[in-house]
Scaffold this active site. Structure first.
Site, short mmCIF file in Angstrom:
data_model
loop_
_atom_site.label_atom_id
_atom_site.label_comp_id
_atom_site.label_asym_id
_atom_site.label_seq_id
_atom_site.Cartn_x
_atom_site.Cartn_y
_atom_site.Cartn_z
N GLY A 38 9.68 -1.52 -2.79
CA GLY A 38 9.80 -2.57 -1.80
C GLY A 38 10.11 -2.01 -0.43
N GLY B 73 0.76 -1.24 0.00
CA GLY B 73 0.00 0.00 0.00
C GLY B 73 0.79 1.28 0.00
CE LYS B 74 6.92 0.74 -1.28
NZ LYS B 74 6.52 -0.68 -1.36
CB THR B 75 1.39 3.34 -4.83
OG1 THR B 75 2.65 2.79 -5.24
CG2 THR B 75 0.90 4.31 -5.89
CE LYS C 162 8.32 3.27 -7.35
NZ LYS C 162 7.74 2.69 -6.14
N GLY D 163 9.69 4.76 -2.20
CA GLY D 163 10.68 3.73 -2.47
C GLY D 163 10.11 2.54 -3.20
#
Length: 249
Positions: free
Chosen positions: A112, A14-16, A37, A110
């Site tokens: 991963g 769920g980083k994005t 990015k 980042g």
């Protein structure tokens, strides 16, 4: 915080979507936002990447990729297989500083986890964070196994003289199990940093106007939102007797 680095305890957590929520609440407050990015992997030319997805959901942000590699691998490995130059931490820092000169907020997402390698020397996102002296927000899963990964990420940050800004649950399930509910108390404890939000599972599938309208309800005031950690823990924690599947706002 002109620059915030968004990392995770792993991939596909769920980083994005968290980055998009951060951008949305900042835009709603009238701030200008850039999303950087450093290395997009697993996509070919012309395919929309993570930065483009943040822009789609959040609105008018400046979306920048430094490099793109077709194989869905760690950036160092993907660059090597593509016969391309890897991204270096100093390049990330330089790009972020240029964006920060023109924007109120720069979000660096980042690939991963924190220590995924950028190049053959072992450089990572943590090295870029040190160069920028930027706070690092950790995105973690909700359920079983997240405590160890979150503790290791926080420990790796502190070993590099970096403090985690806090933890955000990247995909809070519609029907949280006992582990997820207990982790609301345990995540900030193992991280040594506050729990700063919980983004509901499936938030990325919302129509962009709905996403933007709801984003502030998923993030704590420290991240410009209105999410209340104590109220959330009371509602969903293991001592709560109401239905844990009650929909989020």
């Amino acid at each position: 915080m002109p620059v915030v680095i968004v990392t995770g305890t792993g991939t596909e957590i769920g980083k994005t979507i968290v980055t998009a929520a951060l951008a949305a609440v900042a835009l709603a407050r009238g701030r200008t936002v850039a999303v950087l990015k450093p290395a997009q992997t697993g996509l070919g030319p012309g395919e929309p990447g993570d930065a483009a997805e943040v822009a789609r959901l959040a609105g008018k942000v400046t979306a920048v990729e430094l490099a793109r590699f077709p194989d869905p691998l760690a950036p160092a490995t993907a660059a090597r297989r593509a016969g391309a130059a890897p991204v270096r931490p100093d390049e990330v820092a330089e790009a972020a500083e240029k964006l920060a000169a023109e924007h109120d907020l720069v979000l660096i997402e980042g690939a991963g986890g924190l220590l995924v390698r950028f190049d053959g020397t072992g450089a990572t996102l943590a090295d870029a964070a040190r160069l920028l002296r930027a706070p690092v927000l950790v995105v973690a899963p909700a359920g079983l196994g997240t405590l160890n990964a979150t503790a290791l990420t926080a420990e790796a940050l502190r070993a590099r003289e970096l403090e985690p800004l806090g933890v955000v649950v990247g995909s809070w399930p519609a029907a949280p199990d006992l582990a997820a509910r207990c982790n609301l108390a345990d995540l900030p404890d193992v991280a040594g940093a506050p729990l700063l939000g919980a983004v509901p599972q499936g938030a990325g599938a919302l129509a962009p106007p709905d996403f933007r309208a709801r984003a502030a309800h998923w993030l704590a005031p420290r991240l410009d939102g209105r999410w209340d950690a104590a109220a959330f823990a009371t509602r969903f924690g293991p001592g709560e007797h109401t239905d844990p599947a009650t929909p989020l706002s």
